[in-house]
Structures are given as C-alpha cells and as structure tokens.
Enzyme design. Structure first.
Site, PDB file in Angstrom:
ATOM      1  CG  HIS A  58      -0.589 -39.075  12.574  1.00 25.64           C
ATOM      2  ND1 HIS A  58      -0.542 -40.369  13.023  1.00 25.64           N
ATOM      3  CD2 HIS A  58      -1.701 -38.987  11.795  1.00 25.64           C
ATOM      4  CE1 HIS A  58      -1.564 -41.054  12.526  1.00 25.64           C
ATOM      5  NE2 HIS A  58      -2.285 -40.230  11.767  1.00 25.64           N
ATOM      6  N   GLY A  70      -5.032  -4.149   4.881  1.00 26.17           N
ATOM      7  CA  GLY A  70      -4.301  -5.199   4.179  1.00 26.17           C
ATOM      8  C   GLY A  70      -4.909  -6.571   4.343  1.00 26.17           C
ATOM      9  NE  ARG A  71      -6.351  -6.837  10.599  1.00 23.55           N
ATOM     10  CZ  ARG A  71      -5.778  -5.655  10.813  1.00 23.55           C
ATOM     11  NH1 ARG A  71      -4.680  -5.334  10.151  1.00 23.55           N
ATOM     12  NH2 ARG A  71      -6.276  -4.803  11.692  1.00 23.55           N
ATOM     13  CD  GLU A 128      -1.598  -7.114  11.032  1.00 32.59           C
ATOM     14  OE1 GLU A 128      -0.402  -7.473  11.083  1.00 32.59           O
ATOM     15  OE2 GLU A 128      -2.154  -6.736   9.979  1.00 32.59           O
ATOM     16  CD  GLU A 130       9.197  -7.171   6.024  1.00 32.20           C
ATOM     17  OE1 GLU A 130       9.378  -7.438   7.217  1.00 32.20           O
ATOM     18  OE2 GLU A 130       8.555  -6.162   5.620  1.00 32.20           O
ATOM     19  CE  LYS A 153      -3.736  -0.065   2.476  1.00 32.06           C
ATOM     20  NZ  LYS A 153      -4.694   0.022   3.605  1.00 32.06           N
ATOM     21  CE  LYS A 187       6.115  -3.642   9.752  1.00 30.43           C
ATOM     22  NZ  LYS A 187       5.025  -3.126   8.890  1.00 30.43           N
TER      23      LYS A 187
END
Length: 535
Positions: free
Chosen positions: A381, A264-265, A350, A209, A203, A490
């Site tokens: 398992h 974003g999510r 978040e 990253e 955005k 950050k």
C-alpha cells in the site's frame, strides 16, 4: 578485469537472447520450482532458496558458474576462512566466521581470544538477566540502552527485534545511533538511572555519534545520581580502544574487546552482540552462532551448483550486470524482520558500493545497486505501485516464515498468500482492455523461506547474506571489507562544526558558506544557543 573473461562475454550473448522471452514463459520452460537447480535447501536446517522466478535457464546458470570458476571463487573462499589478508586496502583478514565456529575449527591465532571473550560477555548477559548483576542501589536492571552506529547498531537491533518475543523477559531495549539531540531525548525519556545499563559500542571509541551520545548519556546519569563511582556499574563498552574506554570511566569487568579483523557490519556475532545475549540468553546466542556456522559449513562444502550464497550472488550479478537492473528490494513478510531491509542496506551497499578493483584500477562496470525495501504487507500500500506499473527496473527478495509463533492462523495464511501473489504479479503481470490497469510483469524475484524464525534459522539467513556479499566482491574483483568512502563527509564536518560556532567560514565553497551563514543567522543554531545562555 571480470568483463574480459570468456564467461562474461558468453553471458552478454545469453542476456541478449534471454530478454526476448517473457519471464513467466521462461520459468515454465525450465521446470520452475520443480527443478533442483533453481530451488535449493540448506540440508535439514529449514531454509529454502527459490530462484524459479529469476530469468535463469541451464545455459545461463552454467555460464554464471563458469564465471565464478574463472574468478577463482574456490581459492578466494579458502583464503577467507583461513584468515588471509583479503581486506587488501587495510592489510587485514576478515575473520568474522571464526566468531561462530566451534573452538577447534577457529584459526589458531584467534582461537583463545574469541573463546575467552564469548564466555565473558554471555556470562555477563546471563548475570544481568538473572538479577545477579545489579545497579548501584541494588536494584535489578530493567532497561538496556545500546549506543552505537552502523554495524555497531544495525545487527544487534535487528536480531533483538526479531527474537525478543520468543524470550519474554523484563528487560526493555533502547537503541540509539543518530547524533540528533531529539533521538537521545526520546531514548532516555522516562528511564530510571538506577535500573538502566548503557552499552557503548565503537571499535575506535572515537566514532563521532557514539562519542557524543555516550558523553550525553554519562551526563544524564551523573546529573541524576550525583555518584561518579556508580558509573562503573551502569556503563559497558565494546571496543578495540580499551584505554579510551577506561578513561571514559568504564571498569575492567565491563570492557569487552572487538578486533580489527572483524568489520562492523559483520560484528553482531562478537561482543557487539551483547544486547542480543541480554535479550535471548547465552543458550539462545549460541543457537544464533550455530545457525551461522551451519551456513558457513554449507558455503565451504556444498557443490558450487547448489551453494546458496553463491547462487544468490550469481543471480544478482546476472541481473545487475547483464540485464540492466539498477535497484534491489528486500521484502520480508514477517513483522519481526521489519528491520532487515535497513540491515541489508548497510551490509550490501557499504561492502560492495565500490568503483575500483582490489589493485585500485577502475572497475568499468556497475557494482552494487541501490538496496531498499520494507515489510509486507505494508509495502503493498506504499511503493508496490511503482514496482508493478512504474518504469524502473528492479529485482526483489521475498523473505517468508512458513510457521508463525502466534496463533492467528487466518492472518498467517493471508500474509503468505499476499507474498506469493505479489511475486507472481511481478513475474507474469496482466494485460487488460484498459492501459491504466495493465501490469507489465517480467520482474525477477527470489523467494527465501524459513520454516520458523529461531536464533538458528536467523543466524543461517544473515550468514547467507554475508557470504553473498563476499561472493559478489570476488566476482567484481573489489574489496568488500573496507569503507573508505564514508570517511570524507566525516572529515569535512569537523571544520564546519567549528565554523557554526564562530564568526568565520573561511575556505568553504560558496554554496556551503552560504548555508553556514544562514544557519548562524537570526533563526539559526547559534542564535538559539545564545538565546538559551542568556536566560
């Protein structure tokens, strides 16, 4: 505060009574699956919510509904859909529902820009799929590299993985988020730049990253093509910072906007979902939107006692705040949904991992628990041993697909039987002559069943979880649409990055300084960089 409300106090009293009964006995007494209050479907849209293995009875459900009423749920829901400033700390609306609404049902202020952007990026996707849009040498694209992180990555990756096999195409998808150099090496290994399309999603277009990975991908492309002009045909950006994307080298036709009123999510329904459209086409993407909109309509119109997202949220609050449950497992019993736990970790934690009310005052209660999980039957398992015989409290969502797309009927029957067996064991347990074999049971679970996994049903499922998040935010009086907590780490990384490259670690606490000095030592990062530059 929510805990000062009459319904909250009533629920405290009911919880003290509820824990005196075995969950299996309670389920049988309430009518379980046969009782309409605890088993709800989404119209004809083939989505079943089964709460019959939750520690719920009619008085508890009535008190939970009253809590929603006392918290002004209906008014807050109205404000969400009308575009009110419900993200109070950032002074923004949260209008992700407008992205999947039909044109006439969107708020007028965003109606045109949503439509224009939707048509642009789905047409772009279909042009790539058909081979009409090609790379700089005239070859059709074969590989899509999607670079983002968090909400710019998890949603598209989940949906592509879940649906791609239903739309067999020659396109291969590679998702990159981690800043680790190993990740980008593996992502780009063996790719041909002539047939690779790179999508950058950020955005702000400054996300660390994505910025670093995008720059490395650009270098990879230019080193192999030696053609600066070709860059514009192979790189696409989805961002609110259009100018920064232009400066990166992306041409106007390959720029798609995303807006500050889309978190974003909650963004896979926007141009952030470009890889989804590339995987399933414009028609498939529209079905995904339609499924989400069907859930939006249900959420707005269904009676409160039959409202799927609200019921899911109320069951969670009952477990977390009144029954002492501290973690929640997501257990999809379908390989195509293997990435769902990771997606919901971000969506739920978040959004609602908050400790202050909307006005900034302390909440004074627990909000979101730890969300984790994994696909069945693999988890049986691995971590199911702790769930059955460990000492930790938990709840779980079992997600089942009734009808598989494959023809391995025996596999499907065993998969479904395994899911039902696991949830049954979590509810009733087993007492044996040997304490080593005892299974306590008494763990509440929810079962969600989709008739089939299609773009429509997946859209409904994901929108339901989005609205669950919103409902719990309302119940706790917290802001589900900001995420200030992720910023501190950050910011602290920036001076450390510089200190790893020079001779000082001034201003650091002694523990961090010690680690910086260690990493800069003979076996550390700087020693290796110096060694490489001397060769």
């Amino acid at each position: 505060m929510p805990q000062d409300l009459p319904a909250w106090k009533q629920l405290m009293r009911l919880a003290a009574l509820s824990i005196q009964s075995k969950l299996g006995d309670l389920s049988a007494a309430t009518g379980g699956f046969e009782h309409s209050s605890f088993c709800v479907t989404l119209g004809n849209h083939k989505l079943l919510l089964d709460l019959s293995k939750q520690r719920l009875d009619q008085p508890t459900l009535a008190a939970l509904i009253e809590l929603a009423n006392e918290r002004g749920f209906a008014e807050q829901r109205r404000r969400l859909f009308e575009g009110a400033e419900i993200n109070s700390s950032e002074h923004r609306p949260a209008l992700h529902t407008a992205l999947r609404a039909p044109y006439a049902q969107r708020p007028e202020i965003v109606r045109e820009i949503v439509e224009e952007t939707l048509q642009r990026f789905v047409c772009f996707a279909d042009d790539v799929r058909s081979g009409e849009r090609r790379g700089y040498t005239g070859k059709s694209f074969t590989d899509i590299v999607h670079i983002g992180i968090g909400g710019s990555y998890l949603g598209p990756r989940l949906v592509v993985a879940a649906l791609q096999t239903q739309y067999p195409e020659r396109l291969r998808f590679h998702f990159l988020a981690n800043i680790d150099g190993e990740a980008i090496d593996r992502c780009l290994a063996g790719l041909n730049p002539e047939t690779t399309l790179v999508i950058l999603v950020s955005k702000s277009f400054t996300t660390l990253e994505t910025q670093v990975n995008g720059a490395s991908a650009r270098s990879w492309f230019l080193e192999r093509t030696a053609n600066q002009k070709a860059l514009s045909q192979h790189f696409v950006a989805v961002t609110a910072n259009i100018e920064a994307a232009r400066q990166f080298g992306i041409k106007e036709d390959n720029l798609f906007p995303v807006w500050d009123w889309v978190g974003g999510r909650f963004s896979l329904w926007s141009a952030v979902g470009l890889p989804i459209a590339l995987a399933i086409g414009a028609a498939g993407f529209q079905d995904l939107l339609n499924g989400a909109h069907a859930m939006d309509t249900h959420f707005q119109q269904a009676p409160i006692e039959n409202n799927l997202p609200l019921l899911l949220a109320l069951a969670g609050v009952w477990n977390y705040n009144f029954l002492g449950v501290s973690n929640h497992a997501i257990l999809p019993y379908d390989h195509r949904l293997a990435l769902l736990p990771e997606y919901l970790q971000q969506l739920e934690m978040e959004s609602n991992g908050k400790s202050v009310h909307n006005d900034g005052s302390p909440v004074g209660i627990h909000t979101m628990p730890i969300v984790w999980g994994g696909e069945g039957s693999n988890g049986q398992h691995a971590f199911h041993q702790l769930m059955h015989q460990g000492t930790r409290s938990f709840t779980a969502d079992f997600i089942l697909i009734a009808n598989a797309d494959h023809t391995h009927d025996v596999h499907q029957r065993w998969l479904l039987a395994s899911a039902l067996g696991q949830s049954q064991a979590m509810m009733i347990g087993e007492q044996t002559k040997s304490s080593h074999c005892n299974v306590a049971g008494d763990h509440a679970t929810t079962t969600l069943v989709l008739d089939q996994l299609t773009p429509f049903t997946l859209g409904s499922l994901l929108a339901m979880y989005e609205h669950k998040v919103f409902c719990q935010g309302v119940l706790w009086n917290i802001n589900s649409f900001d995420q200030w907590g992720v910023e501190l780490g950050k910011q602290l990384a920036e001076p450390i990055f510089e200190q790893l490259g020079d001779n000082s670690a001034l201003g650091q606490d002694t523990a961090t300084k010690g680690l910086i000095d260690y990493l800069k030592g003979e076996t550390g990062v700087m020693a290796k960089i110096v060694e490489r530059t001397q060769k």
